[in-house]
Design a protein around this motif. Sequence first.
Motif, PDB file in Angstrom:
ATOM      1  N   HIS A  97       0.845  -1.196   0.000  1.00 26.67           N
ATOM      2  CA  HIS A  97       0.000   0.000   0.000  1.00 26.67           C
ATOM      3  C   HIS A  97       0.883   1.250   0.000  1.00 26.67           C
ATOM      4  O   HIS A  97       1.866   1.320   0.733  1.00 26.67           O
ATOM      5  N   PRO A  98       0.557   2.255  -0.828  1.00 25.76           N
ATOM      6  CA  PRO A  98       1.401   3.459  -0.924  1.00 25.76           C
ATOM      7  C   PRO A  98       1.620   4.176   0.405  1.00 25.76           C
ATOM      8  O   PRO A  98       2.690   4.755   0.627  1.00 25.76           O
ATOM      9  N   ILE A  99       0.658   4.150   1.296  1.00 26.02           N
ATOM     10  CA  ILE A  99       0.824   4.820   2.595  1.00 26.02           C
ATOM     11  C   ILE A  99       1.928   4.157   3.411  1.00 26.02           C
ATOM     12  O   ILE A  99       2.598   4.807   4.211  1.00 26.02           O
ATOM     13  N   LEU A 100       2.166   2.870   3.182  1.00 21.97           N
ATOM     14  CA  LEU A 100       3.170   2.129   3.949  1.00 21.97           C
ATOM     15  C   LEU A 100       4.534   2.075   3.267  1.00 21.97           C
ATOM     16  O   LEU A 100       5.437   1.409   3.770  1.00 21.97           O
ATOM     17  N   ARG A 101       4.688   2.776   2.173  1.00 25.49           N
ATOM     18  CA  ARG A 101       5.968   2.767   1.462  1.00 25.49           C
ATOM     19  C   ARG A 101       7.097   3.207   2.400  1.00 25.49           C
ATOM     20  O   ARG A 101       7.031   4.251   3.034  1.00 25.49           O
ATOM     21  N   GLY A 102       8.116   2.387   2.535  1.00 27.36           N
ATOM     22  CA  GLY A 102       9.259   2.689   3.388  1.00 27.36           C
ATOM     23  C   GLY A 102       9.077   2.310   4.852  1.00 27.36           C
ATOM     24  O   GLY A 102       9.996   2.468   5.642  1.00 27.36           O
ATOM     25  N   VAL A 103       7.924   1.793   5.216  1.00 26.23           N
ATOM     26  CA  VAL A 103       7.669   1.414   6.609  1.00 26.23           C
ATOM     27  C   VAL A 103       8.161  -0.012   6.838  1.00 26.23           C
ATOM     28  O   VAL A 103       7.774  -0.930   6.125  1.00 26.23           O
ATOM     29  N   ALA A 104       9.029  -0.193   7.823  1.00 27.25           N
ATOM     30  CA  ALA A 104       9.557  -1.523   8.111  1.00 27.25           C
ATOM     31  C   ALA A 104       9.287  -1.941   9.549  1.00 27.25           C
ATOM     32  O   ALA A 104       9.043  -3.098   9.825  1.00 27.25           O
ATOM     33  N   ASP A 105       9.340  -0.989  10.476  1.00 26.95           N
ATOM     34  CA  ASP A 105       9.198  -1.314  11.886  1.00 26.95           C
ATOM     35  C   ASP A 105       8.348  -0.247  12.557  1.00 26.95           C
ATOM     36  O   ASP A 105       8.614   0.946  12.408  1.00 26.95           O
ATOM     37  N   ILE A 106       7.311  -0.679  13.262  1.00 25.52           N
ATOM     38  CA  ILE A 106       6.436   0.267  13.943  1.00 25.52           C
ATOM     39  C   ILE A 106       6.349  -0.146  15.408  1.00 25.52           C
ATOM     40  O   ILE A 106       6.023  -1.283  15.720  1.00 25.52           O
ATOM     41  N   TRP A 107       6.650   0.783  16.291  1.00 26.54           N
ATOM     42  CA  TRP A 107       6.541   0.527  17.721  1.00 26.54           C
ATOM     43  C   TRP A 107       6.182   1.833  18.417  1.00 26.54           C
ATOM     44  O   TRP A 107       6.633   2.909  18.022  1.00 26.54           O
ATOM     45  N   GLY A 108       5.355   1.756  19.438  1.00 31.84           N
ATOM     46  CA  GLY A 108       5.017   2.928  20.231  1.00 31.84           C
ATOM     47  C   GLY A 108       4.931   2.559  21.695  1.00 31.84           C
ATOM     48  O   GLY A 108       4.567   1.432  22.034  1.00 31.84           O
ATOM     49  N   PRO A 109       5.245   3.512  22.598  1.00 32.14           N
ATOM     50  CA  PRO A 109       5.266   3.230  24.027  1.00 32.14           C
ATOM     51  C   PRO A 109       3.888   3.278  24.682  1.00 32.14           C
ATOM     52  O   PRO A 109       3.755   3.614  25.842  1.00 32.14           O
ATOM     53  N   THR A 110       2.857   2.944  23.918  1.00 34.69           N
ATOM     54  CA  THR A 110       1.490   2.965  24.422  1.00 34.69           C
ATOM     55  C   THR A 110       0.847   1.600  24.235  1.00 34.69           C
ATOM     56  O   THR A 110       1.360   0.765  23.503  1.00 34.69           O
ATOM     57  N   ASP A 111      -0.290   1.386  24.877  1.00 27.72           N
ATOM     58  CA  ASP A 111      -0.964   0.098  24.731  1.00 27.72           C
ATOM     59  C   ASP A 111      -1.798   0.056  23.441  1.00 27.72           C
ATOM     60  O   ASP A 111      -1.741   0.957  22.632  1.00 27.72           O
ATOM     61  N   VAL A 112      -2.581  -0.990  23.276  1.00 28.14           N
ATOM     62  CA  VAL A 112      -3.334  -1.241  22.048  1.00 28.14           C
ATOM     63  C   VAL A 112      -4.822  -1.001  22.283  1.00 28.14           C
ATOM     64  O   VAL A 112      -5.353  -1.384  23.323  1.00 28.14           O
ATOM     65  N   TYR A 113      -5.477  -0.388  21.334  1.00 27.64           N
ATOM     66  CA  TYR A 113      -6.931  -0.221  21.390  1.00 27.64           C
ATOM     67  C   TYR A 113      -7.608  -1.351  20.645  1.00 27.64           C
ATOM     68  O   TYR A 113      -7.140  -1.795  19.605  1.00 27.64           O
ATOM     69  N   LYS A 114      -8.732  -1.780  21.189  1.00 28.86           N
ATOM     70  CA  LYS A 114      -9.528  -2.826  20.557  1.00 28.86           C
ATOM     71  C   LYS A 114     -10.461  -2.197  19.526  1.00 28.86           C
ATOM     72  O   LYS A 114     -11.039  -1.147  19.767  1.00 28.86           O
ATOM     73  N   VAL A 115     -10.581  -2.843  18.366  1.00 26.11           N
ATOM     74  CA  VAL A 115     -11.582  -2.480  17.365  1.00 26.11           C
ATOM     75  C   VAL A 115     -12.215  -3.764  16.852  1.00 26.11           C
ATOM     76  O   VAL A 115     -11.644  -4.841  16.982  1.00 26.11           O
TER      77      VAL A 115
END
Length: 117
Positions: A65-83
């Motif tokens: 997907h073009p929005i993810l171009r160049g994205v390899a690793d995603i991490w954040g210091p927050t928890d996860v929301y349920k959907v």
Amino acid sequence: MIGMRTATHCFNLKVQQDLPAIHLDSKEWDGGFGRQVLGETWVAHHGRHGKQSTRGVIVKGQEGHPILRGVADIWGPTDVYKVAIPLPGDSQPLVLGRCCRACSPPIRPWKGRRTIR
């Protein structure tokens, strides 16, 4: 439009006389802004709120997907929301969150199934 984490309930305001329909608990506009515009509102936290972090996992089939171009690793210091998946309408998740054991590196995936409402 791209929505990340708190975008699902960005209109959880204390006083909303002028715009009650956009509130996350809206009965007038089911789920308010989050559900109507992004596909889901805030539902719950996964894992231990404030104690765990999030690893972003690219949804299978969305790697190109073009929005993810160049994205390899995603991490954040927050928890996860349920959907709820699948999202309604034409909403399309590109990245889903996975709970990690801690809020700082080294990060290991959390195997639990705890949901906090």
